[in-house]
Design a protein around this motif. Structure first.
Motif, PDB file in Angstrom:
ATOM      1  N   ASP A   1       0.832  -0.978   0.017  1.00  0.00           N
ATOM      2  CA  ASP A   1       0.099  -0.095   0.034  1.00  0.00           C
ATOM      3  C   ASP A   1       0.929   1.197  -0.069  1.00  0.00           C
ATOM      4  O   ASP A   1       1.811   1.231   0.608  1.00  0.00           O
ATOM      5  N   PRO A   2       0.705   2.146  -0.886  1.00  0.00           N
ATOM      6  CA  PRO A   2       1.591   3.367  -0.924  1.00  0.00           C
ATOM      7  C   PRO A   2       1.474   4.158   0.596  1.00  0.00           C
ATOM      8  O   PRO A   2       2.485   4.824   0.899  1.00  0.00           O
ATOM      9  N   GLN A   3       0.527   3.799   1.183  1.00  0.00           N
ATOM     10  CA  GLN A   3       0.445   4.370   2.586  1.00  0.00           C
ATOM     11  C   GLN A   3       0.942   3.740   3.736  1.00  0.00           C
ATOM     12  O   GLN A   3       1.132   3.944   5.053  1.00  0.00           O
ATOM     13  N   GLY A   4       1.445   2.328   3.302  1.00  0.00           N
ATOM     14  CA  GLY A   4       1.867   1.337   4.185  1.00  0.00           C
ATOM     15  C   GLY A   4       3.298   1.409   4.541  1.00  0.00           C
ATOM     16  O   GLY A   4       4.125   2.190   3.835  1.00  0.00           O
ATOM     17  N   PRO A   5       3.633   0.686   5.395  1.00  0.00           N
ATOM     18  CA  PRO A   5       5.329   0.575   5.948  1.00  0.00           C
ATOM     19  C   PRO A   5       6.158  -0.183   4.780  1.00  0.00           C
ATOM     20  O   PRO A   5       5.598  -1.061   4.079  1.00  0.00           O
ATOM     21  N   HIS A   6       7.474   0.201   4.908  1.00  0.00           N
ATOM     22  CA  HIS A   6       8.437  -0.412   4.212  1.00  0.00           C
ATOM     23  C   HIS A   6       9.063  -1.171   5.366  1.00  0.00           C
ATOM     24  O   HIS A   6       8.979  -0.860   6.207  1.00  0.00           O
ATOM     25  N   GLN A   7       9.767  -2.429   4.589  1.00  0.00           N
ATOM     26  CA  GLN A   7      10.240  -3.223   5.670  1.00  0.00           C
ATOM     27  C   GLN A   7      11.815  -3.737   5.451  1.00  0.00           C
ATOM     28  O   GLN A   7      11.976  -3.840   4.260  1.00  0.00           O
ATOM     29  N   CYS A   8      12.589  -3.887   6.299  1.00  0.00           N
ATOM     30  CA  CYS A   8      13.759  -4.528   6.323  1.00  0.00           C
ATOM     31  C   CYS A   8      14.280  -5.581   7.436  1.00  0.00           C
ATOM     32  O   CYS A   8      13.761  -5.189   8.670  1.00  0.00           O
ATOM     33  N   THR A   9      14.676  -6.679   7.000  1.00  0.00           N
ATOM     34  CA  THR A   9      14.912  -7.748   8.130  1.00  0.00           C
ATOM     35  C   THR A   9      16.376  -8.291   7.486  1.00  0.00           C
ATOM     36  O   THR A   9      16.680  -8.456   6.530  1.00  0.00           O
TER      37      THR A   9
ATOM     38  N   GLU B   1       8.758   8.097   2.196  1.00  0.00           N
ATOM     39  CA  GLU B   1       9.243   8.013   0.929  1.00  0.00           C
ATOM     40  C   GLU B   1      10.541   7.093   1.005  1.00  0.00           C
ATOM     41  O   GLU B   1      11.199   6.950   1.738  1.00  0.00           O
ATOM     42  N   GLU B   2      10.358   6.302  -0.100  1.00  0.00           N
ATOM     43  CA  GLU B   2      10.988   5.058  -0.264  1.00  0.00           C
ATOM     44  C   GLU B   2      12.622   5.609  -0.467  1.00  0.00           C
ATOM     45  O   GLU B   2      13.637   5.156   0.026  1.00  0.00           O
TER      46      GLU B   2
ATOM     47  N   ALA C   1      14.007   7.948   1.124  1.00  0.00           N
ATOM     48  CA  ALA C   1      14.300   8.367   2.532  1.00  0.00           C
ATOM     49  C   ALA C   1      14.547   6.995   3.444  1.00  0.00           C
ATOM     50  O   ALA C   1      15.543   6.696   4.168  1.00  0.00           O
ATOM     51  N   VAL C   2      13.491   6.089   3.439  1.00  0.00           N
ATOM     52  CA  VAL C   2      13.650   4.870   4.178  1.00  0.00           C
ATOM     53  C   VAL C   2      14.623   3.911   3.707  1.00  0.00           C
ATOM     54  O   VAL C   2      15.336   3.625   4.777  1.00  0.00           O
ATOM     55  N   PHE C   3      14.712   3.625   2.505  1.00  0.00           N
ATOM     56  CA  PHE C   3      15.803   2.631   2.401  1.00  0.00           C
ATOM     57  C   PHE C   3      17.230   2.762   2.447  1.00  0.00           C
ATOM     58  O   PHE C   3      18.055   1.984   3.046  1.00  0.00           O
ATOM     59  N   PRO C   4      17.598   3.978   2.142  1.00  0.00           N
ATOM     60  CA  PRO C   4      19.070   4.458   2.724  1.00  0.00           C
ATOM     61  C   PRO C   4      19.333   4.462   4.123  1.00  0.00           C
ATOM     62  O   PRO C   4      20.218   4.193   4.620  1.00  0.00           O
ATOM     63  N   ALA C   5      17.971   4.823   5.059  1.00  0.00           N
ATOM     64  CA  ALA C   5      18.184   4.880   6.233  1.00  0.00           C
ATOM     65  C   ALA C   5      18.254   3.367   6.866  1.00  0.00           C
ATOM     66  O   ALA C   5      18.928   2.929   7.660  1.00  0.00           O
ATOM     67  N   PHE C   6      17.533   2.385   6.190  1.00  0.00           N
ATOM     68  CA  PHE C   6      17.569   0.988   6.423  1.00  0.00           C
ATOM     69  C   PHE C   6      18.988   0.650   6.134  1.00  0.00           C
ATOM     70  O   PHE C   6      19.625  -0.418   7.021  1.00  0.00           O
ATOM     71  N   SER C   7      19.629   0.959   5.219  1.00  0.00           N
ATOM     72  CA  SER C   7      21.126   0.290   4.738  1.00  0.00           C
ATOM     73  C   SER C   7      22.063   0.900   5.748  1.00  0.00           C
ATOM     74  O   SER C   7      22.810   0.251   6.442  1.00  0.00           O
ATOM     75  N   GLN C   8      21.955   2.056   6.378  1.00  0.00           N
ATOM     76  CA  GLN C   8      22.745   2.719   7.490  1.00  0.00           C
ATOM     77  C   GLN C   8      22.566   1.723   8.729  1.00  0.00           C
ATOM     78  O   GLN C   8      23.436   1.506   9.528  1.00  0.00           O
ATOM     79  N   ALA C   9      21.368   1.470   9.162  1.00  0.00           N
ATOM     80  CA  ALA C   9      20.844   0.749  10.192  1.00  0.00           C
ATOM     81  C   ALA C   9      21.869  -0.845  10.273  1.00  0.00           C
ATOM     82  O   ALA C   9      22.252  -1.057  11.124  1.00  0.00           O
ATOM     83  N   VAL C  10      21.783  -1.217   8.853  1.00  0.00           N
ATOM     84  CA  VAL C  10      22.155  -2.627   8.738  1.00  0.00           C
ATOM     85  C   VAL C  10      23.777  -2.279   9.007  1.00  0.00           C
ATOM     86  O   VAL C  10      24.450  -3.234   9.641  1.00  0.00           O
ATOM     87  N   GLU C  11      24.491  -1.343   8.392  1.00  0.00           N
ATOM     88  CA  GLU C  11      25.539  -1.152   8.632  1.00  0.00           C
ATOM     89  C   GLU C  11      26.056  -0.875  10.169  1.00  0.00           C
ATOM     90  O   GLU C  11      27.297  -1.310  10.790  1.00  0.00           O
TER      91      GLU C  11
ATOM     92  N   LEU D   1      19.089   6.926  14.620  1.00  0.00           N
ATOM     93  CA  LEU D   1      19.595   6.735  13.390  1.00  0.00           C
ATOM     94  C   LEU D   1      18.668   7.260  12.359  1.00  0.00           C
ATOM     95  O   LEU D   1      18.622   7.852  11.255  1.00  0.00           O
ATOM     96  N   LEU D   2      17.280   6.531  12.559  1.00  0.00           N
ATOM     97  CA  LEU D   2      16.256   6.611  11.571  1.00  0.00           C
ATOM     98  C   LEU D   2      15.817   7.976  11.569  1.00  0.00           C
ATOM     99  O   LEU D   2      15.417   8.748  10.576  1.00  0.00           O
ATOM    100  N   ARG D   3      15.597   8.537  12.936  1.00  0.00           N
ATOM    101  CA  ARG D   3      14.977   9.954  12.937  1.00  0.00           C
ATOM    102  C   ARG D   3      16.088  10.840  12.231  1.00  0.00           C
ATOM    103  O   ARG D   3      15.700  11.901  11.603  1.00  0.00           O
ATOM    104  N   ASP D   4      17.488  10.778  12.246  1.00  0.00           N
ATOM    105  CA  ASP D   4      18.375  11.569  11.693  1.00  0.00           C
ATOM    106  C   ASP D   4      18.279  11.598  10.319  1.00  0.00           C
ATOM    107  O   ASP D   4      18.578  12.617   9.402  1.00  0.00           O
ATOM    108  N   CYS D   5      17.928  10.420   9.725  1.00  0.00           N
ATOM    109  CA  CYS D   5      17.883  10.193   8.346  1.00  0.00           C
ATOM    110  C   CYS D   5      16.279  10.698   7.907  1.00  0.00           C
ATOM    111  O   CYS D   5      16.049  10.503   6.478  1.00  0.00           O
ATOM    112  N   GLY D   6      15.578  11.504   8.572  1.00  0.00           N
ATOM    113  CA  GLY D   6      14.233  11.980   8.379  1.00  0.00           C
ATOM    114  C   GLY D   6      13.065  10.913   8.358  1.00  0.00           C
ATOM    115  O   GLY D   6      12.011  11.338   7.913  1.00  0.00           O
TER     116      GLY D   6
END
Length: 321
Positions: A18-26, A41-42, A44-54, A180-185
């Motif tokens: 859903d465009p209004q639904g959450p993105h996920q990373c596991t 927005e994708e 913003a979210v996916f680069p933040a996920f990548s930084q969280a993994v690192e 980290l997620l907040r810092d990434c917006g």
């Protein structure tokens, strides 16, 4: 427990259907599954996920008890000598010692000298003579921290002592991931780091996230839920790692004064607080104190918003400020 595991490169990203639904990373880290869910927005979210993994990869290399080149492993192997540690390790150890001081004797990060004698996965008891010999190595007051930012050091005042930050590290890390997620917006998210849950901003529609409390008798089910917009929920359950011998159950939470598993009427203790570090740092003490003592302790700690205890009959007991 932050044991050594192969550092998995596999990370699963799932775009919201859903465009209004959450993105996920596991992904897998710290010997558990880490799940991130975020709205936005994708781009913003996916680069933040990548930084969280690192970030998690870095923290695992610093805090693991068994990865040989981690800060914690080098400290444990130093034979009482001072070792250089990262600023993050210093911060984690410093905060962990604060929880030791406030635990009424029930929590001690140097209990690693005793936990290494038990095998709760295979159901192997520690040898009584070895436990007695190692009790003298357990004393959080002998952990010495020093240096300045960028040049931190740590030292165990007793050769043979072992630090184990498995009781606090996930909480500290979960808080860092939230920052980290907040810092990434990314302002609306839920982090589940192997049971350490951190939520931020609630859902975009203004509703809170619901964090379930597992049924100790059937962990595929829940007994209830905590509704939370910002903060953390952590459950410490005796059922998570335990075994029975001759009808007596032995759980993974040890009494630092005896090296034996605690005896308590608590099956699980759920802590709700602004910081996951506080949830983790106090949950062991709450389990060890039992329901009555745990409720009184929780009331004495302003960091704890709510404590929820489950007993052997699946009854729930609450403590609120």
């Amino acid at each position: 427990m932050l044991d050594a595991i192969p550092l998995e490169d596999k990370v699963d990203y799932l775009r919201g259907k859903d465009p209004q639904g959450p993105h996920q990373c596991t992904f897998y880290a710290f010997n558990t599954e880490v799940a991130l869910s975020a709205y936005g927005e994708e781009r913003a979210v996916f680069p933040a996920f990548s930084q969280a993994v690192e970030a998690c990869r870095r923290y695992e290399r610093l805090f693991s008890r068994t990865l040989p080149h981690s800060d914690v492993s080098r400290l444990n192997a130093a034979g009482g000598a001072a070792v250089a540690i990262a600023d993050e390790t210093y911060e984690l150890l410093q905060g962990s010692l604060r929880y030791c001081e406030q635990s009424l004797g029930w929590f001690d990060i140097t209990v690693g000298a005793l936990t290494s004698l038990w095998d709760f996965q295979r159901g192997v008891m520690a040898d009584a003579d070895e436990l007695r010999e190692r009790l003298g190595l357990v004393d959080w007051r002998r952990v010495e921290l020093g240096g300045e930012p960028g040049a931190r050091t740590a030292r165990l005042g007793m050769p043979g002592a072992m630090v184990d930050v498995g009781g606090t590290a996930k909480g500290w890390i979960a808080d860092r991931l939230g920052e980290l997620l907040r810092d990434c917006g990314v302002m609306h998210f839920i982090i589940n780091l192997g049971g350490n849950v951190v939520v931020g901003g609630g859902k975009p529609d203004g509703s809170p996230f619901a964090v379930g409390i597992r049924n100790p008798r059937d962990t595929s089910k829940i007994l209830g839920a905590v509704n939370l917009t910002d903060g953390s929920v952590v459950t410490s359950g005796l059922y998570e790692r335990c075994f029975e011998i001759n009808g007596k159950r032995y759980c993974h939470i040890l009494d630092p004064r005896t090296g034996m598993p605690i005896q308590t009427d608590v099956e699980s203790a759920t802590v709700v607080a602004a910081k996951s570090f506080d949830c983790d740092g106090f949950s062991t003490t709450l389990c060890a104190l039992g329901i009555e003592g745990g409720i009184e302790f929780a009331k004495s700690r302003p960091e704890i918003a709510v404590a929820i205890f489950v007993d052997g009959q699946n009854r729930l007991f609450y403590s609120t400020q």
